[in-house]
Motif scaffolding. Structure first.
Motif, PDB file in Angstrom:
ATOM      1  N   MET A   1       0.855  -1.151  -0.070  1.00 44.62           N
ATOM      2  CA  MET A   1       0.016  -0.007  -0.062  1.00 44.62           C
ATOM      3  C   MET A   1       0.888   1.262   0.043  1.00 44.62           C
ATOM      4  O   MET A   1       1.899   1.288   0.772  1.00 44.62           O
ATOM      5  CB  MET A   1      -0.713  -0.131   1.380  1.00 44.62           C
ATOM      6  CG  MET A   1      -1.858   1.279   1.340  1.00 44.62           C
ATOM      7  SD  MET A   1      -3.065   0.984   2.916  1.00 44.62           S
ATOM      8  CE  MET A   1      -4.365   0.313   1.996  1.00 44.62           C
ATOM      9  N   LYS A   2       0.301   2.234  -0.989  1.00 39.53           N
ATOM     10  CA  LYS A   2       1.155   3.466  -0.592  1.00 39.53           C
ATOM     11  C   LYS A   2       1.102   4.406   0.433  1.00 39.53           C
ATOM     12  O   LYS A   2       0.041   4.200   1.243  1.00 39.53           O
ATOM     13  CB  LYS A   2       1.000   4.282  -1.944  1.00 39.53           C
ATOM     14  CG  LYS A   2       1.085   3.709  -3.555  1.00 39.53           C
ATOM     15  CD  LYS A   2       0.386   4.722  -4.340  1.00 39.53           C
ATOM     16  CE  LYS A   2       0.783   4.025  -5.606  1.00 39.53           C
ATOM     17  NZ  LYS A   2      -0.169   4.564  -6.823  1.00 39.53           N
ATOM     18  N   TYR A   3       2.095   4.973   0.728  1.00 42.13           N
ATOM     19  CA  TYR A   3       1.939   5.913   1.741  1.00 42.13           C
ATOM     20  C   TYR A   3       0.879   6.905   2.148  1.00 42.13           C
ATOM     21  O   TYR A   3       0.264   6.833   3.468  1.00 42.13           O
ATOM     22  CB  TYR A   3       3.203   6.956   1.755  1.00 42.13           C
ATOM     23  CG  TYR A   3       4.785   6.197   2.084  1.00 42.13           C
ATOM     24  CD1 TYR A   3       4.867   5.200   3.148  1.00 42.13           C
ATOM     25  CD2 TYR A   3       5.819   6.871   1.894  1.00 42.13           C
ATOM     26  CE1 TYR A   3       6.035   4.546   3.316  1.00 42.13           C
ATOM     27  CE2 TYR A   3       7.096   6.570   2.125  1.00 42.13           C
ATOM     28  CZ  TYR A   3       7.109   5.214   2.645  1.00 42.13           C
ATOM     29  OH  TYR A   3       8.307   4.525   3.169  1.00 42.13           O
ATOM     30  N   ASN A   4       0.482   7.354   0.839  1.00 39.80           N
ATOM     31  CA  ASN A   4      -0.648   8.288   1.205  1.00 39.80           C
ATOM     32  C   ASN A   4      -2.046   7.565   1.344  1.00 39.80           C
ATOM     33  O   ASN A   4      -2.860   7.903   2.068  1.00 39.80           O
ATOM     34  CB  ASN A   4      -0.794   9.125  -0.306  1.00 39.80           C
ATOM     35  CG  ASN A   4      -1.074   8.308  -1.426  1.00 39.80           C
ATOM     36  OD1 ASN A   4      -0.372   7.277  -1.815  1.00 39.80           O
ATOM     37  ND2 ASN A   4      -2.056   8.662  -2.043  1.00 39.80           N
ATOM     38  N   GLU A   5      -2.020   6.240   0.860  1.00 44.85           N
ATOM     39  CA  GLU A   5      -3.474   5.497   1.100  1.00 44.85           C
ATOM     40  C   GLU A   5      -3.454   5.063   2.708  1.00 44.85           C
ATOM     41  O   GLU A   5      -4.444   5.049   3.166  1.00 44.85           O
ATOM     42  CB  GLU A   5      -3.385   3.964   0.288  1.00 44.85           C
ATOM     43  CG  GLU A   5      -3.353   4.596  -1.077  1.00 44.85           C
ATOM     44  CD  GLU A   5      -3.242   3.122  -2.057  1.00 44.85           C
ATOM     45  OE1 GLU A   5      -3.846   3.156  -3.093  1.00 44.85           O
ATOM     46  OE2 GLU A   5      -2.225   2.431  -1.695  1.00 44.85           O
ATOM     47  N   LEU A   6      -2.042   4.602   3.191  1.00 45.65           N
ATOM     48  CA  LEU A   6      -2.161   4.231   4.544  1.00 45.65           C
ATOM     49  C   LEU A   6      -2.604   5.733   5.552  1.00 45.65           C
ATOM     50  O   LEU A   6      -3.393   5.584   6.528  1.00 45.65           O
ATOM     51  CB  LEU A   6      -0.738   3.699   4.863  1.00 45.65           C
ATOM     52  CG  LEU A   6      -0.900   3.016   6.417  1.00 45.65           C
ATOM     53  CD1 LEU A   6      -1.533   1.739   6.500  1.00 45.65           C
ATOM     54  CD2 LEU A   6       0.643   2.766   6.858  1.00 45.65           C
ATOM     55  N   ILE A   7      -1.895   6.621   5.023  1.00 50.81           N
ATOM     56  CA  ILE A   7      -2.153   7.939   5.801  1.00 50.81           C
ATOM     57  C   ILE A   7      -3.819   8.242   5.838  1.00 50.81           C
ATOM     58  O   ILE A   7      -4.462   8.671   6.607  1.00 50.81           O
ATOM     59  CB  ILE A   7      -1.396   9.037   4.983  1.00 50.81           C
ATOM     60  CG1 ILE A   7       0.103   8.623   5.289  1.00 50.81           C
ATOM     61  CG2 ILE A   7      -1.770  10.441   5.846  1.00 50.81           C
ATOM     62  CD1 ILE A   7       0.962   9.640   4.632  1.00 50.81           C
ATOM     63  N   GLU A   8      -4.445   7.980   4.853  1.00 51.91           N
ATOM     64  CA  GLU A   8      -5.695   8.128   4.367  1.00 51.91           C
ATOM     65  C   GLU A   8      -6.517   7.319   5.375  1.00 51.91           C
ATOM     66  O   GLU A   8      -7.671   7.929   6.053  1.00 51.91           O
ATOM     67  CB  GLU A   8      -6.289   7.996   2.908  1.00 51.91           C
ATOM     68  CG  GLU A   8      -7.615   8.304   2.388  1.00 51.91           C
ATOM     69  CD  GLU A   8      -7.567   9.850   2.221  1.00 51.91           C
ATOM     70  OE1 GLU A   8      -8.270  10.459   2.740  1.00 51.91           O
ATOM     71  OE2 GLU A   8      -6.610  10.314   1.466  1.00 51.91           O
ATOM     72  N   LEU A   9      -6.169   6.190   5.664  1.00 53.82           N
ATOM     73  CA  LEU A   9      -6.779   5.210   6.631  1.00 53.82           C
ATOM     74  C   LEU A   9      -6.689   5.894   8.014  1.00 53.82           C
ATOM     75  O   LEU A   9      -7.713   5.804   9.075  1.00 53.82           O
ATOM     76  CB  LEU A   9      -6.156   3.924   6.653  1.00 53.82           C
ATOM     77  CG  LEU A   9      -6.389   3.035   5.508  1.00 53.82           C
ATOM     78  CD1 LEU A   9      -5.924   1.844   5.562  1.00 53.82           C
ATOM     79  CD2 LEU A   9      -8.217   2.837   5.071  1.00 53.82           C
ATOM     80  N   ALA A  10      -5.525   6.441   8.257  1.00 54.37           N
ATOM     81  CA  ALA A  10      -5.126   6.960   9.733  1.00 54.37           C
ATOM     82  C   ALA A  10      -6.019   8.295   9.871  1.00 54.37           C
ATOM     83  O   ALA A  10      -6.422   8.401  10.898  1.00 54.37           O
ATOM     84  CB  ALA A  10      -3.860   7.451   9.953  1.00 54.37           C
ATOM     85  N   ILE A  11      -6.104   8.948   8.746  1.00 56.02           N
ATOM     86  CA  ILE A  11      -7.145  10.481   9.055  1.00 56.02           C
ATOM     87  C   ILE A  11      -8.464   9.930   9.216  1.00 56.02           C
ATOM     88  O   ILE A  11      -9.196  10.471  10.092  1.00 56.02           O
ATOM     89  CB  ILE A  11      -7.012  11.054   7.521  1.00 56.02           C
ATOM     90  CG1 ILE A  11      -5.408  11.967   7.471  1.00 56.02           C
ATOM     91  CG2 ILE A  11      -7.639  12.357   7.690  1.00 56.02           C
ATOM     92  CD1 ILE A  11      -5.150  12.604   6.244  1.00 56.02           C
ATOM     93  N   TYR A  12      -8.917   8.871   8.511  1.00 56.92           N
ATOM     94  CA  TYR A  12     -10.267   8.377   8.549  1.00 56.92           C
ATOM     95  C   TYR A  12     -10.464   7.982  10.172  1.00 56.92           C
ATOM     96  O   TYR A  12     -11.461   8.357  10.763  1.00 56.92           O
ATOM     97  CB  TYR A  12     -10.875   7.333   7.633  1.00 56.92           C
ATOM     98  CG  TYR A  12     -12.061   6.978   7.783  1.00 56.92           C
ATOM     99  CD1 TYR A  12     -13.179   7.394   7.169  1.00 56.92           C
ATOM    100  CD2 TYR A  12     -12.494   5.935   8.852  1.00 56.92           C
ATOM    101  CE1 TYR A  12     -14.407   7.285   7.230  1.00 56.92           C
ATOM    102  CE2 TYR A  12     -13.933   5.619   8.734  1.00 56.92           C
ATOM    103  CZ  TYR A  12     -14.719   6.228   7.933  1.00 56.92           C
ATOM    104  OH  TYR A  12     -16.031   5.862   8.404  1.00 56.92           O
ATOM    105  N   ALA A  13      -9.527   7.291  10.576  1.00 59.93           N
ATOM    106  CA  ALA A  13      -9.568   6.960  12.228  1.00 59.93           C
ATOM    107  C   ALA A  13      -9.647   8.082  12.982  1.00 59.93           C
ATOM    108  O   ALA A  13     -10.408   8.071  13.906  1.00 59.93           O
ATOM    109  CB  ALA A  13      -8.598   5.942  12.449  1.00 59.93           C
TER     110      ALA A  13
END
Ligand SMILES: O=c1ccn([C@H]2C[C@H](O)[C@@H](CO)O2)c(=O)[nH]1
Ligand SMILES: [Zn+2]
Length: 136
Positions: A1-13
């Motif tokens: 998974m790309k960094y920005n995709e994992l960050i997106e999950l963290a932002i959602y959380a």
């Protein structure tokens, strides 16, 4: 998974998975495990304060309780521009990864990447208990 995709999950959380009635400081984390699976979570606060669970540990404990024990990378997003994991969470990351990446994100495009050993040098870990001298 790309960094920005994992960050997106963290932002959602951070925006949907926290319980922060006391500090009102919201943090989200998302872990990617070595098998590619991802788990996310937010910080959860308790009225007597010390049982509070940080976002990083919520995400990691979800992974471990699903049988995933090897962290590849973890992204952390807080209410500050850059929110770094506390000492307790650094030690928990140490338990379940082989020097995983820690991504401290402000936005999906603005982030800093570290290795665990940058943030927790000269650490104590599971290997240190492998050859314990027994006293009986
Ligand atoms: O990296 C961090 C730093 C702080 N917190 C939480 C703990 C507490 O709920 C609130 C304020 O310390 O932020 C996290 O979840 N992760
Ligand atoms: Zn923590």
């Amino acid at each position: 998974m790309k960094y920005n995709e994992l960050i997106e999950l963290a932002i959602y959380a951070r925006d949907n998975s926290t319980y922060t009635p006391y500090s009102k400081f919201k943090v989200g984390a998302a872990v990617e495990m070595e098998d590619g699976s991802t788990y996310s979570g937010g910080n959860i606060e308790i009225a007597s304060y010390s049982p509070t669970n940080c976002a990083e540990r919520t995400a990691i404990f979800k992974a471990v309780s699903e049988g995933k024990r090897k962290i590849k990378r973890i992204a952390v997003v807080g209410d500050n521009d850059y929110t770094y994991p506390c000492g307790v969470c650094r030690q928990v990351i140490r338990e379940f990864g082989e020097n995983p990446e820690i991504i401290i994100a402000n936005t999906t495009e603005d982030y800093r990447v570290y290795k665990l050993e940058d943030l927790l040098p000269h650490s104590f870990g599971p290997e240190d208990l492998k050859e314990v001298k027994q006293d009986v």
